[in-house]
Scaffold this motif. Structure first.
Motif, PDB file in Angstrom:
ATOM      1  N   LYS A  27       0.808  -1.215   0.000  1.00  0.00           N
ATOM      2  CA  LYS A  27       0.000   0.000   0.000  1.00  0.00           C
ATOM      3  C   LYS A  27       0.840   1.264   0.000  1.00  0.00           C
ATOM      4  O   LYS A  27       0.356   2.343  -0.335  1.00  0.00           O
ATOM      5  CB  LYS A  27      -0.930  -0.001   1.228  1.00  0.00           C
ATOM      6  CG  LYS A  27      -1.878  -1.193   1.279  1.00  0.00           C
ATOM      7  CD  LYS A  27      -2.744  -1.153   2.518  1.00  0.00           C
ATOM      8  CE  LYS A  27      -3.688  -2.351   2.566  1.00  0.00           C
ATOM      9  NZ  LYS A  27      -4.650  -2.356   1.448  1.00  0.00           N
ATOM     10  N   ALA A  28       2.090   1.155   0.406  1.00  0.00           N
ATOM     11  CA  ALA A  28       2.978   2.316   0.476  1.00  0.00           C
ATOM     12  C   ALA A  28       4.418   1.825   0.426  1.00  0.00           C
ATOM     13  O   ALA A  28       4.680   0.622   0.489  1.00  0.00           O
ATOM     14  CB  ALA A  28       2.724   3.108   1.764  1.00  0.00           C
ATOM     15  N   LEU A  31       9.633   1.543   3.466  1.00  0.00           N
ATOM     16  CA  LEU A  31      10.170   2.290   4.603  1.00  0.00           C
ATOM     17  C   LEU A  31       9.067   2.948   5.418  1.00  0.00           C
ATOM     18  O   LEU A  31       9.199   3.121   6.635  1.00  0.00           O
ATOM     19  CB  LEU A  31      11.177   3.337   4.129  1.00  0.00           C
ATOM     20  CG  LEU A  31      12.591   2.833   3.849  1.00  0.00           C
ATOM     21  CD1 LEU A  31      13.464   3.953   3.307  1.00  0.00           C
ATOM     22  CD2 LEU A  31      13.218   2.229   5.099  1.00  0.00           C
ATOM     23  N   ARG A  32       7.974   3.317   4.774  1.00  0.00           N
ATOM     24  CA  ARG A  32       6.853   3.891   5.519  1.00  0.00           C
ATOM     25  C   ARG A  32       6.239   2.848   6.450  1.00  0.00           C
ATOM     26  O   ARG A  32       5.830   3.159   7.566  1.00  0.00           O
ATOM     27  CB  ARG A  32       5.798   4.439   4.554  1.00  0.00           C
ATOM     28  CG  ARG A  32       6.225   5.694   3.796  1.00  0.00           C
ATOM     29  CD  ARG A  32       5.043   6.314   3.069  1.00  0.00           C
ATOM     30  NE  ARG A  32       5.427   7.517   2.357  1.00  0.00           N
ATOM     31  CZ  ARG A  32       5.485   8.729   2.904  1.00  0.00           C
ATOM     32  NH1 ARG A  32       5.189   8.884   4.187  1.00  0.00           N
ATOM     33  NH2 ARG A  32       5.828   9.775   2.187  1.00  0.00           N
ATOM     34  N   THR A  33       6.186   1.617   5.981  1.00  0.00           N
ATOM     35  CA  THR A  33       5.683   0.531   6.820  1.00  0.00           C
ATOM     36  C   THR A  33       6.615   0.268   7.997  1.00  0.00           C
ATOM     37  O   THR A  33       6.178   0.124   9.144  1.00  0.00           O
ATOM     38  CB  THR A  33       5.533  -0.750   5.982  1.00  0.00           C
ATOM     39  OG1 THR A  33       4.595  -0.522   4.934  1.00  0.00           O
ATOM     40  CG2 THR A  33       5.059  -1.917   6.834  1.00  0.00           C
ATOM     41  N   LEU A  78      12.792  -8.022   3.876  1.00  0.00           N
ATOM     42  CA  LEU A  78      11.726  -9.009   3.975  1.00  0.00           C
ATOM     43  C   LEU A  78      10.391  -8.433   3.514  1.00  0.00           C
ATOM     44  O   LEU A  78       9.671  -9.062   2.724  1.00  0.00           O
ATOM     45  CB  LEU A  78      11.612  -9.513   5.415  1.00  0.00           C
ATOM     46  CG  LEU A  78      10.557 -10.589   5.655  1.00  0.00           C
ATOM     47  CD1 LEU A  78      10.861 -11.832   4.823  1.00  0.00           C
ATOM     48  CD2 LEU A  78      10.483 -10.953   7.125  1.00  0.00           C
ATOM     49  N   TYR A  79      10.047  -7.251   3.996  1.00  0.00           N
ATOM     50  CA  TYR A  79       8.760  -6.674   3.617  1.00  0.00           C
ATOM     51  C   TYR A  79       8.720  -6.359   2.126  1.00  0.00           C
ATOM     52  O   TYR A  79       7.694  -6.508   1.479  1.00  0.00           O
ATOM     53  CB  TYR A  79       8.473  -5.418   4.441  1.00  0.00           C
ATOM     54  CG  TYR A  79       8.144  -5.699   5.891  1.00  0.00           C
ATOM     55  CD1 TYR A  79       8.064  -7.003   6.377  1.00  0.00           C
ATOM     56  CD2 TYR A  79       7.909  -4.668   6.785  1.00  0.00           C
ATOM     57  CE1 TYR A  79       7.774  -7.258   7.697  1.00  0.00           C
ATOM     58  CE2 TYR A  79       7.605  -4.911   8.115  1.00  0.00           C
ATOM     59  CZ  TYR A  79       7.537  -6.211   8.564  1.00  0.00           C
ATOM     60  OH  TYR A  79       7.242  -6.457   9.872  1.00  0.00           O
ATOM     61  N   ARG A  80       9.864  -5.920   1.579  1.00  0.00           N
ATOM     62  CA  ARG A  80       9.917  -5.670   0.139  1.00  0.00           C
ATOM     63  C   ARG A  80       9.787  -6.978  -0.639  1.00  0.00           C
ATOM     64  O   ARG A  80       9.081  -7.045  -1.656  1.00  0.00           O
ATOM     65  CB  ARG A  80      11.244  -4.981  -0.223  1.00  0.00           C
ATOM     66  CG  ARG A  80      11.395  -4.655  -1.706  1.00  0.00           C
ATOM     67  CD  ARG A  80      10.245  -3.827  -2.204  1.00  0.00           C
ATOM     68  NE  ARG A  80      10.314  -3.585  -3.633  1.00  0.00           N
ATOM     69  CZ  ARG A  80       9.271  -3.262  -4.381  1.00  0.00           C
ATOM     70  NH1 ARG A  80       8.072  -3.159  -3.831  1.00  0.00           N
ATOM     71  NH2 ARG A  80       9.418  -3.038  -5.679  1.00  0.00           N
ATOM     72  N   THR A  81      10.426  -8.030  -0.134  1.00  0.00           N
ATOM     73  CA  THR A  81      10.324  -9.340  -0.772  1.00  0.00           C
ATOM     74  C   THR A  81       8.886  -9.827  -0.814  1.00  0.00           C
ATOM     75  O   THR A  81       8.382 -10.259  -1.859  1.00  0.00           O
ATOM     76  CB  THR A  81      11.179 -10.374  -0.006  1.00  0.00           C
ATOM     77  OG1 THR A  81      12.546  -9.967  -0.034  1.00  0.00           O
ATOM     78  CG2 THR A  81      11.056 -11.752  -0.625  1.00  0.00           C
ATOM     79  N   LEU A  82       8.208  -9.751   0.334  1.00  0.00           N
ATOM     80  CA  LEU A  82       6.843 -10.252   0.419  1.00  0.00           C
ATOM     81  C   LEU A  82       5.857  -9.354  -0.318  1.00  0.00           C
ATOM     82  O   LEU A  82       4.795  -9.820  -0.754  1.00  0.00           O
ATOM     83  CB  LEU A  82       6.441 -10.404   1.890  1.00  0.00           C
ATOM     84  CG  LEU A  82       7.279 -11.411   2.687  1.00  0.00           C
ATOM     85  CD1 LEU A  82       6.807 -11.477   4.126  1.00  0.00           C
ATOM     86  CD2 LEU A  82       7.230 -12.791   2.050  1.00  0.00           C
ATOM     87  N   ARG A 202      -0.196   6.760   1.884  1.00  0.00           N
ATOM     88  CA  ARG A 202      -0.220   6.541   3.323  1.00  0.00           C
ATOM     89  C   ARG A 202      -0.076   5.051   3.625  1.00  0.00           C
ATOM     90  O   ARG A 202      -0.715   4.221   2.977  1.00  0.00           O
ATOM     91  CB  ARG A 202      -1.530   7.053   3.914  1.00  0.00           C
ATOM     92  CG  ARG A 202      -1.668   8.579   3.899  1.00  0.00           C
ATOM     93  CD  ARG A 202      -2.920   8.989   4.635  1.00  0.00           C
ATOM     94  NE  ARG A 202      -3.040  10.442   4.713  1.00  0.00           N
ATOM     95  CZ  ARG A 202      -4.023  11.070   5.360  1.00  0.00           C
ATOM     96  NH1 ARG A 202      -4.967  10.356   5.965  1.00  0.00           N
ATOM     97  NH2 ARG A 202      -4.059  12.382   5.386  1.00  0.00           N
ATOM     98  N   PRO A 203       0.734   4.713   4.600  1.00  0.00           N
ATOM     99  CA  PRO A 203       0.887   3.296   4.943  1.00  0.00           C
ATOM    100  C   PRO A 203      -0.352   2.771   5.656  1.00  0.00           C
ATOM    101  O   PRO A 203      -1.196   3.547   6.133  1.00  0.00           O
ATOM    102  CB  PRO A 203       2.105   3.306   5.885  1.00  0.00           C
ATOM    103  CG  PRO A 203       2.077   4.668   6.503  1.00  0.00           C
ATOM    104  CD  PRO A 203       1.563   5.598   5.439  1.00  0.00           C
ATOM    105  N   ALA A 204      -0.466   1.465   5.728  1.00  0.00           N
ATOM    106  CA  ALA A 204      -1.551   0.834   6.484  1.00  0.00           C
ATOM    107  C   ALA A 204      -1.137   0.849   7.964  1.00  0.00           C
ATOM    108  O   ALA A 204      -0.414  -0.027   8.419  1.00  0.00           O
ATOM    109  CB  ALA A 204      -1.778  -0.586   5.990  1.00  0.00           C
TER     110      ALA A 204
END
Length: 278
Positions: A27-28, A31-33, A78-82, A202-204
């Protein structure tokens, strides 16, 4: 048995955290997450301080800081991978990579593998090939970039766990607090340098915060498990965390799993089980 249960709890918490973090990063900008997840984790660890205690010795601070730096890298990769996906392929690849380094460190520190664990190591390598080899018609195929990110994320996670394990056993949650403070600072600095690339999305918020809280719980359970059992066994049991991620990805996102991937997941589960028994 206590170490086993703690490691399994850590595995479940990691799997749920990874799913929420990866989904939130769609959703964003990632890095925002992470900017939300990391402080949420720190808040949980600060709340645990009066309950579990903390001794900020040189060893606790040093290893905690090293763990925090690795954690910041792991979060982003990891978050970018997923976020790229498919989760049901990349999460197991990351997990198997994250298990390999702690096993090596445990062996170098004098831990011994039995016959079952010796059989489990080649099975783990076979599982990586099966899970990431590429599915057939109707299933998602991971890109080379996604696979490289998955390997990088696995290595960063492994370093984070190894550094946490090196902290003194009587340090309480001090390594976690220091580590999370460092990872938050590193993430904030990176976001500041890349602020023009973060976009306006905007991030979740709730999803990102929940991922951070679950990651903190997972770290705590791993630390307690490693203090009461061997690093080799605890690390590979914790590496079962993709089960939660894959289940959520299939249930919530409808991601399909090809027969080759199912075989790879089964092989991964067998490998982790043998390593734990060994």
């Amino acid at each position: 048995m206590t170490a086993l249960l703690l490691a399994l709890g850590s595995s479940l918490a990691y799997g749920c955290a990874d799913f929420l973090g990866g989904l939130g990063s769609r959703k964003a900008h990632v890095l925002r997450t992470v900017l939300i997840a990391a402080p949420a984790s720190l808040a949980v660890e600060l709340l645990l301080w009066p309950v579990l205690g903390a001794s900020f010795s040189a060893g606790a601070v040093g290893w905690g800081a090293a763990s925090g730096a690795a954690s910041a890298v792991a979060f982003v990769l990891l978050y970018r991978t997923l976020a790229i996906g498919p989760m049901n392929v990349l999460s197991p690849v990351t997990a198997l990579v994250s298990a390999a380094l702690p096993v090596a460190v445990g062996l170098l520190q004098g831990e011994h593998l039995g016959t079952a664990a010796v059989l489990g190591l080649p099975l783990a390598l076979a599982a990586v090939v099966l899970v990431s080899a590429g599915p057939g018609t109707g299933a998602a195929r991971p890109s080379r970039t996604a696979l490289l990110l998955a390997f990088g994320a696995g290595a960063a996670i492994a370093l984070q766990l190894v550094f946490l394990h090196q902290a003194p056993n009587d340090s309480g949650v001090a390594p976690l607090i220091v580590g999370r403070a460092v990872s938050s600072a590193v993430t904030l600095a990176a976001a500041g340098l890349l602020r023009h690339r973060l976009g306006s999305e905007r991030p979740a918020y709730a999803m990102s915060a929940a991922a951070g809280v679950l990651d903190s719980v997972a770290n705590l359970l791993f630390l307690l498990a490693a203090r009461s059992g061997s690093l080799t066994a605890v690390a590979v049991i914790t590496a079962l965390y993709p089960a939660g991620t894959v289940l959520l990805a299939r249930t919530v996102l409808g991601e399909r799993i090809h027969r080759t991937q199912i075989l790879g997941l089964a092989t991964a589960a067998a490998a982790v089980t043998l390593l734990a028994l060994g």
